[in-house]
Write an enzyme that holds these catalytic residues in place. Sequence first.
Site, PDB file in Angstrom:
ATOM      1  N   PRO A   1     -27.016 -19.232 -17.091  1.00 50.61           N
ATOM      2  CA  PRO A   1     -25.754 -18.504 -17.049  1.00 50.61           C
ATOM      3  C   PRO A   1     -25.853 -17.022 -17.402  1.00 50.61           C
ATOM      4  CG  PRO A   1     -25.863 -19.896 -18.987  1.00 50.61           C
ATOM      5  CD  PRO A   1     -27.104 -20.172 -18.210  1.00 50.61           C
TER       6      PRO A   1
ATOM      7  N   ASP B   1     -28.639 -12.606  -6.359  1.00 49.64           N
ATOM      8  CA  ASP B   1     -27.255 -12.186  -6.149  1.00 49.64           C
ATOM      9  C   ASP B   1     -26.633 -11.749  -7.458  1.00 49.64           C
ATOM     10  OD1 ASP B   1     -26.544 -14.701  -7.277  1.00 49.64           O
ATOM     11  OD2 ASP B   1     -26.935 -15.590  -5.307  1.00 49.64           O
TER      12      ASP B   1
ATOM     13  N   LYS C   1     -22.843 -11.966  -2.731  1.00 44.96           N
ATOM     14  CA  LYS C   1     -21.580 -11.975  -2.018  1.00 44.96           C
ATOM     15  C   LYS C   1     -20.490 -11.679  -3.006  1.00 44.96           C
ATOM     16  CE  LYS C   1     -23.565 -15.701  -1.023  1.00 44.96           C
ATOM     17  NZ  LYS C   1     -23.923 -17.077  -0.851  1.00 44.96           N
TER      18      LYS C   1
ATOM     19  N   ALA D   1     -23.398 -23.093 -15.692  1.00 39.48           N
ATOM     20  CA  ALA D   1     -22.405 -22.337 -16.464  1.00 39.48           C
ATOM     21  C   ALA D   1     -21.611 -23.241 -17.412  1.00 39.48           C
ATOM     22  CB  ALA D   1     -21.465 -21.599 -15.522  1.00 39.48           C
TER      23      ALA D   1
ATOM     24  N   MET E   1     -15.338 -20.732 -10.788  1.00 40.13           N
ATOM     25  CA  MET E   1     -14.702 -19.766  -9.893  1.00 40.13           C
ATOM     26  C   MET E   1     -13.197 -19.832  -9.958  1.00 40.13           C
ATOM     27  SD  MET E   1     -17.205 -19.973  -6.637  1.00 40.13           S
ATOM     28  CE  MET E   1     -17.378 -21.722  -6.349  1.00 40.13           C
TER      29      MET E   1
HETATM   30  N1  SAH Z   1     -24.783 -22.409  -9.723  1.00 38.31           N
HETATM   31  C1  SAH Z   1     -23.930 -21.827 -10.734  1.00 38.31           C
HETATM   32  C2  SAH Z   1     -22.499 -21.729 -10.310  1.00 38.31           C
HETATM   33  C3  SAH Z   1     -22.249 -20.841  -9.132  1.00 38.31           C
HETATM   34  S1  SAH Z   1     -20.556 -20.693  -8.793  1.00 38.31           S
HETATM   35  C4  SAH Z   1     -24.065 -22.642 -12.026  1.00 38.31           C
HETATM   36  O1  SAH Z   1     -24.635 -23.711 -12.022  1.00 38.31           O
HETATM   37  O2  SAH Z   1     -23.565 -22.159 -13.051  1.00 38.31           O
HETATM   38  C5  SAH Z   1     -20.156 -19.217  -9.653  1.00 38.31           C
HETATM   39  C6  SAH Z   1     -19.198 -19.528 -10.788  1.00 38.31           C
HETATM   40  O3  SAH Z   1     -19.914 -20.021 -11.913  1.00 38.31           O
HETATM   41  C7  SAH Z   1     -18.507 -18.307 -11.324  1.00 38.31           C
HETATM   42  O4  SAH Z   1     -17.397 -17.943 -10.548  1.00 38.31           O
HETATM   43  C8  SAH Z   1     -18.068 -18.780 -12.703  1.00 38.31           C
HETATM   44  O5  SAH Z   1     -16.950 -19.614 -12.656  1.00 38.31           O
HETATM   45  C9  SAH Z   1     -19.256 -19.634 -13.097  1.00 38.31           C
HETATM   46  N2  SAH Z   1     -20.198 -18.868 -13.938  1.00 38.31           N
HETATM   47  C10 SAH Z   1     -21.472 -18.598 -13.673  1.00 38.31           C
HETATM   48  N3  SAH Z   1     -22.035 -17.905 -14.680  1.00 38.31           N
HETATM   49  C11 SAH Z   1     -21.081 -17.757 -15.624  1.00 38.31           C
HETATM   50  C12 SAH Z   1     -21.023 -17.139 -16.897  1.00 38.31           C
HETATM   51  N4  SAH Z   1     -22.089 -16.530 -17.412  1.00 38.31           N
HETATM   52  N5  SAH Z   1     -19.863 -17.189 -17.581  1.00 38.31           N
HETATM   53  C13 SAH Z   1     -18.788 -17.792 -17.076  1.00 38.31           C
HETATM   54  N6  SAH Z   1     -18.776 -18.390 -15.876  1.00 38.31           N
HETATM   55  C14 SAH Z   1     -19.896 -18.378 -15.150  1.00 38.31           C
END
Ligand code: SAH
Length: 461
Positions: free
Chosen positions: A224, A247, A269, A331, A382
């Site tokens: 994250p 990204d 994106k 996350a 998201m």
């Molecule tokens: N593959 C990623 C998720 C991708 S979708 C995973 O497993 O975490 C992208 C979404 O993940 C963001 O819009 C947000 O809701 C969440 N996200 C990713 N990193 C984050 C972070 N450091 N803090 C809060 N939300 C996060």
Amino acid sequence: MMTLPLVLKGNIRPFYIIGGGEVASRKVHTLVQAGAEVRLIAPQAGVDIARLEQRGAIQVDVREATATEQFEPGSFVVLATDQPELNEALAVSARQQGCFVCRVDDNEDNDFIFPAVIDRSPVMVAISSRGASPALTRHLKQRLEAYLPQEIRQLGELVEELRSEVKKRLEAPLRAAFWRKFMRSNVPELILARQPERALQLSERLLAGKDHSSGEVYLVGAGPGDPDLLTFRALRLIQSADVVFYDRLVGPGIMALIAEDAERIYVGKAMSDHAVPQEEINQRLADEAKKGKRVLRLKGGDPFIFGRGGEEIELLAQYGVPFQVVPGITAASGCAAYAGIPLTHRDHAQSVRFVTGHLRNNTCNLPWSELIHPNQTLVIYMGLSGITEICSQLIAHGMDASTPIALVEKGTLPDQKVHTGTLATMPELIEGRTIQAPTLTIIGSVVSLHGKLAWRPELDS
Ligand code: SAH
């Protein structure tokens, strides 16, 4: 004192150990492991020493040592009695007999010292502080142990085996170039990834001069944001890639770990502006790997959780391009841990559900009634732009308006913030605040634990 690290054959000369205490015993074990001939003189010794003697691994002379001991010339003498005067006298006499001395009670009076060793035989890493601080060398050893996978041993063995073959097949001037190519190839990584057959095949091809290319794609979850949350494998692959596709979810702390000469390609994106279409990313990953490059596809969190990781490797599988997938901390886990909100808890939630709350035409098309479950934590990826709609839809479909909800902003990063409220209050609450992406929404009774379990200080805004 100037020192020189050397690697000694274990059995080249006898080692005398004078003294039977704990330090002596540690040295005995180190030496026995190295195949050294050990002669111990001590009035008494522990059971482990007795066991080694029974096995014939060492010779033990059970008596008090005297200042007039005779040593085989050129041998190594470790002075570990608890009598400094005796150690002192023995040091003088041993040196007169042409021996090398290690005094465990006097760091200044040593001809040799024992470094801290990380053993991946045939590979060994020795760490020394010239005896200044054994605690420091032990500490460093522990840190480094974690970075040096056990499989380095197998890599060492493979190289040992290959060496004679290389000598036979290649003229001396070509050998160095071969080994450079070998070390930069995918062979070391294949060994570390426990794929010895492929490593052998590739070594064989390299040796035959047939194929230098051994492209592979690494689909890696970067977690994250906090670089400390990377896995060891992720770190290794990040450091060894030739090309990196990344990204916007991958932060600067992690980008800094990429090799300086690696090519970096942004394919991020933003919500409304698709920088690079997904099909094109898939194709470019395959193309770069086919050129023989080690291609890193870095994804935020875990590549298989709302990360399109599956789509990106589908084409690779179709083309027969080799790939590895490395999981990352998603996350939900990262934000929950760093916000002190356990996703499940016996008193609050027995299940947890991850959904993505992406907006389409300004509405979230989530299966609302399915999401309303007692004792279930709901995590929405998201979700920021749809938060008002999410709260009102959940209430409309029967979730209690007083259900706690947390918005974790920039989870695990130094400027993480946790906003908490209820389904009823959250929309208004965030209206007055500037909130930066990425954010994650956690809904359910577990959120009420945040007040008690939060452990990370928040920066003031
Ligand atoms: N593959 C990623 C998720 C991708 S979708 C995973 O497993 O975490 C992208 C979404 O993940 C963001 O819009 C947000 O809701 C969440 N996200 C990713 N990193 C984050 C972070 N450091 N803090 C809060 N939300 C996060």
